[in-house]
Design an enzyme around this catalytic site. Structure first.
Site, PDB file in Angstrom:
ATOM      1  CE  LYS A  26       9.628  18.309  -3.106  1.00 43.41           C
ATOM      2  NZ  LYS A  26      10.704  18.617  -4.239  1.00 43.41           N
ATOM      3  NE  ARG A  96      10.985  23.031  -5.558  1.00 41.01           N
ATOM      4  CZ  ARG A  96      11.898  24.004  -5.429  1.00 41.01           C
ATOM      5  NH1 ARG A  96      12.318  24.313  -4.103  1.00 41.01           N
ATOM      6  NH2 ARG A  96      12.601  24.420  -6.442  1.00 41.01           N
ATOM      7  N   GLY A 105       5.222  16.365 -11.044  1.00 40.93           N
ATOM      8  CA  GLY A 105       4.363  17.130 -11.632  1.00 40.93           C
ATOM      9  C   GLY A 105       3.086  17.268 -11.405  1.00 40.93           C
ATOM     10  CG  MET A 107       0.056  17.544  -5.828  1.00 39.44           C
ATOM     11  SD  MET A 107       0.383  16.747  -3.934  1.00 39.44           S
ATOM     12  CE  MET A 107       1.906  16.017  -4.066  1.00 39.44           C
ATOM     13  NE  ARG A 352      12.146  12.834  -7.429  1.00 36.41           N
ATOM     14  CZ  ARG A 352      11.241  13.655  -7.714  1.00 36.41           C
ATOM     15  NH1 ARG A 352      10.110  13.963  -7.303  1.00 36.41           N
ATOM     16  NH2 ARG A 352      11.281  14.082  -9.392  1.00 36.41           N
ATOM     17  CG  HIS A 468       5.079  15.913 -17.038  1.00 35.35           C
ATOM     18  ND1 HIS A 468       4.389  15.330 -18.181  1.00 35.35           N
ATOM     19  CD2 HIS A 468       4.471  15.887 -15.990  1.00 35.35           C
ATOM     20  CE1 HIS A 468       3.384  14.852 -17.366  1.00 35.35           C
ATOM     21  NE2 HIS A 468       3.349  15.139 -16.068  1.00 35.35           N
ATOM     22  NE  ARG A 630     -13.015 -22.564 -15.782  1.00 38.07           N
ATOM     23  CZ  ARG A 630     -13.187 -21.117 -15.992  1.00 38.07           C
ATOM     24  NH1 ARG A 630     -13.011 -20.463 -14.900  1.00 38.07           N
ATOM     25  NH2 ARG A 630     -13.249 -20.692 -17.053  1.00 38.07           N
ATOM     26  CD  GLU A 757     -16.177 -20.349  -9.981  1.00 39.72           C
ATOM     27  OE1 GLU A 757     -15.669 -19.385 -10.705  1.00 39.72           O
ATOM     28  OE2 GLU A 757     -16.165 -21.608 -10.558  1.00 39.72           O
ATOM     29  CB  SER A 776      -7.942 -23.613  -7.819  1.00 44.96           C
ATOM     30  OG  SER A 776      -7.479 -22.410  -8.561  1.00 44.96           O
ATOM     31  CB  THR A 779     -10.017 -14.015  -6.265  1.00 40.49           C
ATOM     32  OG1 THR A 779      -9.014 -13.819  -7.065  1.00 40.49           O
ATOM     33  CG2 THR A 779      -9.751 -14.878  -5.194  1.00 40.49           C
ATOM     34  CG  ASN A 780     -11.085 -13.059 -12.080  1.00 43.25           C
ATOM     35  OD1 ASN A 780     -10.152 -12.420 -11.420  1.00 43.25           O
ATOM     36  ND2 ASN A 780     -10.669 -13.624 -13.076  1.00 43.25           N
ATOM     37  CB  CYS A 843      -6.956 -19.865 -11.025  1.00 43.76           C
ATOM     38  SG  CYS A 843      -8.482 -20.171 -10.586  1.00 43.76           S
ATOM     39  CE1 TYR A 863      -2.665 -22.799  -8.302  1.00 47.37           C
ATOM     40  CE2 TYR A 863      -2.519 -24.560  -6.819  1.00 47.37           C
ATOM     41  CZ  TYR A 863      -3.165 -23.912  -7.825  1.00 47.37           C
ATOM     42  OH  TYR A 863      -4.303 -24.535  -7.948  1.00 47.37           O
TER      43      TYR A 863
END
Length: 894
Positions: A26, A96, A105, A107, A352, A468, A630, A757, A776, A779-780, A843, A863
């Protein structure tokens, strides 16, 4: 010496749009507008650095700020020719918030600051309007009392409603000056009664109180929730903007409004907004009065009798339209503007980049390219990848029957169905137990943010297109119908009234945020399609990006969806998901219960035809594209039943005693199955399982080849920690391939790789890459094993970690670059060192997260793979990463 305050106004400014981090969005835009010579009320911005100091130092301000504030207020007085706290000619200001990221909305704001029992009389005299002056004073007492002093705003509203009932009027504007004077007295008495001290009369005390409250609101519950949902760091802080008040409520030649340079729902290039004559800004969004359309075109579209600004104030509308054009061309983006008209003079209060739907975002980006405002690469950067999710969900079937029980404003597009709930808290409770809900409110407030986030859709009976509910829903991509005035909400009895009927909590509604319709029951939906602006932009995206995008899919439906959304193959097909259908699970369980290799092979032989057909279906859909399969990963106990009844059924089918089933289940149960007998450990213990799966893969590939079709299978061995494991199982796969080649008389082309993994696999990646042809990164599990977190159990304390600043981002949502990311980077570097042409992918769920995709581009992965509905998100994020990294192809002359 640090500078804490930056002034703007009178055609000049100390800041600019480039100073967003210091001045907030702002403040930076107010400075920019002032520098452009637009009519901006003078003011100043207190920097985000002050917020950081304030929060870290027990709500104390930095040295030197007091003197800067005094000087800045004196400058406003000079421009406005009024004096703060003066009895005859008082200067009033607004206070503000303004963070660098828009948080509508979330703050606090205080208007009309500087009024007291003395200055209100001066304001009345100078304006010649007692009603206006005392209306402004009561607004100030209410806002300041709520925001700064902590007096419940409902106490003020109750007094106002009592006054209107006593005077037998419906609208605030129908109250007389004497009514407002009396209400001011009641407000002041009520504040003193609640606090045990009088309302502050010193304007300087009021100013410092409001500044502290706005800085303090950065850490309020709703702001913290919003930041967590939108990934905004607490360390950013907010700026505070103090600005001379201009009044839209001084009479019929005054107005206030909110407008967009283009339609934020559709993206159509026409002026769009709402305004109210003789009102202040909060009246437009609060739903207390019905806003009027800005243009004649909107008036016709909405079918309203309310006069437009274009009709009522044609010259001022023309001036505002000129500002619209100037700001959009300057920022090269759709703008969300707030304005006030005071006694026939236009003032711009804010601009904005406007929040918009995904559909609008795409249309605006494409249209601005056609208009010459943007290049194609700039257009790609204008679209938020995460927002594309809105376009990838169902819309209502136009041919389906609809039992319409109400209409409202189409505030956020998309269709949603769910059970009625009336509070944000109930929304969370119902969703936690697996229900889809529609949050139904008279109007929403920032306190409802947690319920709005989990709801499938939002329905309000009050409020306009810039309320809002509408703004927040559009930002979240949640369908919303607002201002459905023919409906009534009974909170006490938890009922919705429509067309003379009552609908209780738990009844199913469907809302259409594109048309404003509210329907009883669940209306059928249609899948989305990538056409028009979507297809055009994604075409540009694919010319730019370097990173490939595949999908996680194991069913034909998922694979077809993925291909339709532009996936370049399957990066993860989880074979375990294929075994749970009734005709298969019986053989799977038979294999698990078998006590000899011969019996296991007999059960696996019965599963082989199913697996072969599964893979053939995927190969056909993905013809010519890689399909990464897999091999079996989860522990075997996941396939066994938990109830005695199911165990007895299995025992009967296998011709054994139920005690044997119980014993086998007990034998397989593990205290920590995620780290137990799973993945490649199963393949080494029972190689016949992987042998069957490999044979099914290659028999399906041979069938494709026999039909003259191209097939690219990639066999992935999970949970490897070192080369000996991998080599042992790769031999099983290669032997199966050789056997099929001999039997079918075909030559198979395939790759064998592994899912990285576990941290040790990253450390040993160079050794593994000597025989593995691709990595591959899963990452979980890599995130779980790196942090020592269970993603199924971590959510409660991760939320605490976020709130306390320990961990600003959930590492299961966005990759932890410094830890997990460093392991991925190490694995890539070690793998490439040994095998320069190794394929490298990811993956886990991170494959569809824009920030994680950016990291994957930066480290040079081949990828990413993600859920089918996130494929377009990953494609766009990959293109944006390429543009930012300077590695994209040029699309400007294509």
């Amino acid at each position: 010496m640090s500078k804490w305050i930056y002034a703007f106004g009178d055609g000049k400014a100390e800041g600019s749009a480039a100073m967003r981090e210091l001045l907030g969005g702002k403040g930076a835009n107010l400075a920019e507008m002032a520098g452009l010579g637009l009519p901006v009320p003078p003011g100043f911005t207190i920097t985000t650095e002050v917020c950081t100091h304030f929060t870290a130092n027990e709500n104390n301000y930095p040295d030197g700020m007091n003197a800067e504030l005094t000087a800045a207020m004196t400058a406003i007085e000079g421009i406005m020719q009024a004096k703060f706290g003066d009895a005859e000619n008082p200067l009033l200001v607004s206070v503000r918030s303004g963070a660098r990221a828009s948080m509508p909305g979330m703050m606090d704001t205080v208007l009309n600051l500087g009024l007291n029992d003395v200055t209100v009389a001066g304001l009345a005299k100078r304006s010649g309007d007692e009603r206006f002056a005392y209306d402004s004073y009561r607004r100030f007492i209410q806002m300041y009392g709520d925001v700064v002093l902590g007096v419940d705003h409902h106490l003020f509203e109750d007094l106002l409603e009592d006054m209107k009932e006593d005077r037998d009027v419906y609208l605030d504007t129908d109250l007389s000056p004497d009514d407002w004077k009396r209400l001011v007295e009641q407000y002041l008495a009520m504040v003193e009664e609640n606090l045990g001290r009088p309302f502050p009369q010193d304007p300087t005390e009021q100013l410092w109180g409001a500044i502290g409250a706005v800085f303090g609101s950065w850490m309020n519950a709703r702001a913290r929730t919003y930041r967590r949902l939108h990934g905004i760091p607490a360390a950013w802080g907010t700026a505070v903007n103090v600005q001379a008040m201009v009044f839209g409520n001084m009479g019929q030649d005054c107005a206030t409004g909110v407008c967009f340079t283009r339609n934020p729902s559709t993206g159509d290039n026409y002026f769009y907004g709402e305004y109210l004559v003789n009102a202040q800004g909060e009246d437009v969004v609060a739903g207390i009065r019905t806003p009027q359309p800005l243009t004649e075109a909107e008036k016709a579209e909405q079918g309203t009798d309310l006069p437009s600004m274009e009709q009522v104030m044609p010259e001022l509308f023309k001036e505002l339209d000129g500002v619209r054009d100037k700001l959009e061309r300057h920022y090269k983006d759709m703008q969300d503007m707030e304005f006030t008209i005071q006694q026939g003079r236009l003032w711009m209060l804010q601009t904005r980049n406007g929040k918009r739907t995904a559909k609008a975002s795409l249309k605006i980006a494409c249209d601005m390219v056609d208009e010459g405002l943007l290049t194609r690469t700039e257009a790609i950067q204008r679209v938020d990848p995460a927002q594309l999710d809105q376009l990838l969900h169902p819309t209502l079937d136009p041919d389906a029957d609809r039992d319409i029980i109400g209409h409202g404003l189409p505030s956020s597009p998309g269709a949603a169905a769910g059970k009625i709930v009336f509070t944000a808290e109930d929304a969370e409770i119902w969703v936690e137990r697996g229900e889809d809900v529609i949050l139904v409110r008279t109007e929403t407030s920032p306190e409802d943010i947690h319920g709005m986030h989990v709801a499938m859709g939002i329905l309000t009976t009050r409020g306009g297109m810039t309320s809002h509910a509408a703004v927040v829903a559009r930002g979240m991509g949640t369908p919303c119908v607002s201002g459905a005035g023919d409906l009534r909400v009974d909170y006490e009895n938890k009922k919705l009234m429509a067309l003379g009927q009552e609908y209780a909590e738990g009844e199913v509604l469907t809302i259409d945020g594109s048309t404003g319709q509210v329907m009883l029951g669940e209306v059928p939906t249609l899948r989305p399609e990538m056409t028009g602006d979507f297809g055009r932009l994604m075409g540009w995206v694919d010319e730019v990006r370097v990173l490939g995008v595949r999908a996680n899919a194991e069913t034909p439906a998922d694979a077809e969806t993925a291909r339709k959304f532009g996936a370049e193959g399957i990066g993860l097909s989880r074979t375990e998901h294929m075994f749970f259908e009734p005709e298969r699970i019986v053989h799977m369980r038979g294999m698990i219960l078998a006590t000899s290799e011969r019996a296991r092979r007999a059960a696996l032989d019965k599963l082989l035809p199913y697996q072969r057909q599964d893979f053939l279906d995927l190969f056909k859909i993905m013809e010519g594209l890689p399909v990464t399969i897999r091999l079996l990963d989860p522990p075997l106990n996941e396939f066994l039943p938990h109830t005695l009844e199911e165990m007895e059924e299995i025992a009967s089918a296998a011709g054994i005693d139920v005690s044997q089933v119980k014993a086998r289940k007990l034998e397989l149960d593990e205290s920590n199955p995620m780290l137990g007998h799973r993945g490649c450990r199963l393949g080494i213990t029972y190689p016949e399982i992987y042998e069957m799966q490999a044979r099914a893969i290659f028999e399906a590939a041979a069938a494709m080849i026999a039909d003259g079709k191209s097939v690219v299978p990639e066999v992935m061995i999970p949970l490897i920690v070192d080369r000996p494991e991998f080599d042992m199982l790769k031999q099983v796969v290669d032997d199966a391939a050789a056997a099929v080649e001999k039997e079918k008389g075909v030559e198979l082309s395939y790759l064998v790789g592994t899912m990285i993994e576990l941290p040790r696999a990253c450390l040993r990646a160079d050794a593994i890459a000597e025989t593995a042809e691709f990595f591959s990164f899963g990452t979980n599990d890599l995130t779980q094993t790196t942090f020592g977190f269970s993603r199924d159990d971590a959510a409660p304390f991760l939320e605490v970690y976020h709130d306390k600043g320990v961990m600003p981002v959930d590492p299961f949502m966005t990759i932890d670059v410094e830890g997990v990311g460093e392991l991925v980077r190490m694995g890539c570097e070690k793998g490439r060192k040994v095998r320069p042409d190794i394929k490298l992918g990811i993956c886990g769920e991170h494959g569809g997260d824009p920030d994680s995709v950016r990291f994957c581009h930066e480290i040079g992965l081949t990828y990413v793979s993600c859920s089918p509905f996130r494929v377009p998100i990953a494609r766009l994020a990959a293109a944006q990463a390429a543009i930012d990294g300077g590695s994209e192809q040029s699309v400007e002359n294509r």
